[in-house]
Motif scaffolding. Structure first.
Motif, short mmCIF file in Angstrom:
data_model
loop_
_atom_site.label_atom_id
_atom_site.label_comp_id
_atom_site.label_asym_id
_atom_site.label_seq_id
_atom_site.Cartn_x
_atom_site.Cartn_y
_atom_site.Cartn_z
N LEU A 5 0.83 -1.20 0.00
CA LEU A 5 0.00 0.00 0.00
C LEU A 5 0.87 1.25 0.00
CD1 LEU A 5 -2.61 -1.18 2.63
CD2 LEU A 5 -2.79 -1.29 0.15
N ASP A 6 0.24 2.39 -0.26
CA ASP A 6 0.98 3.65 -0.30
C ASP A 6 1.59 4.02 1.06
OD1 ASP A 6 0.40 3.88 -2.95
OD2 ASP A 6 -1.26 5.28 -2.68
N ASN A 7 1.05 3.46 2.14
CA ASN A 7 1.61 3.73 3.47
C ASN A 7 2.65 2.68 3.87
OD1 ASN A 7 0.04 1.52 3.98
ND2 ASN A 7 -1.34 2.53 5.41
N ASN A 8 3.17 1.92 2.88
CA ASN A 8 4.22 0.90 3.03
C ASN A 8 3.79 -0.35 3.80
OD1 ASN A 8 6.18 2.04 1.43
ND2 ASN A 8 7.01 3.27 3.10
N MET A 9 2.51 -0.52 4.06
CA MET A 9 2.02 -1.78 4.64
C MET A 9 1.88 -2.80 3.51
SD MET A 9 -0.97 -0.88 7.39
CE MET A 9 -1.65 -2.50 7.17
N GLU A 10 2.12 -4.07 3.82
CA GLU A 10 1.91 -5.13 2.84
C GLU A 10 0.72 -5.97 3.29
OE1 GLU A 10 5.31 -7.47 1.90
OE2 GLU A 10 6.51 -5.72 1.38
N ILE A 11 -0.20 -6.23 2.35
CA ILE A 11 -1.38 -7.02 2.68
C ILE A 11 -1.55 -8.14 1.66
CG2 ILE A 11 -2.55 -5.06 3.75
CD1 ILE A 11 -4.37 -5.06 1.22
#
Length: 88
Positions: A26-32
């Protein structure tokens, strides 16, 4: 849960996994972990590595999501992807 409760974020597909699942950063550097929505499967919209996508997530589980939109490619000269399915 209604649609208003869903969280929509954008990200980039960084890994393709078995069973039509994808790892999205994601744009906030979280990976899902995400899967394609039913409408995308129905209309045969393919998601490839590096595609920019919009993901819907439940506020109860922020590690999983559903890809509901694949953004057009940034390359203006690319045009549509070639189709190997020809109707006659």
């Amino acid at each position: 849960m209604s649609k208003e409760d869903m969280i929509e974020l954008e990200g980039v597909v960084i890994e393709m996994l078995p069973e039509s699942r994808f790892r999205v950063r994601l744009d906030n550097n979280m990976e899902i972990l995400a899967y394609g929505s039913g409408k995308m499967k129905m209309h045969r919209i393919r998601v490839l590595l590096g595609d920019r996508v919009t993901v819907e997530m439940s506020p109860y589980d922020l590690t999983k999501g559903r890809i509901n939109f694949r953004h057009p490619t940034a390359n203006p000269g690319a045009g549509p992807r070639p189709s190997h399915h020809h109707r006659r």
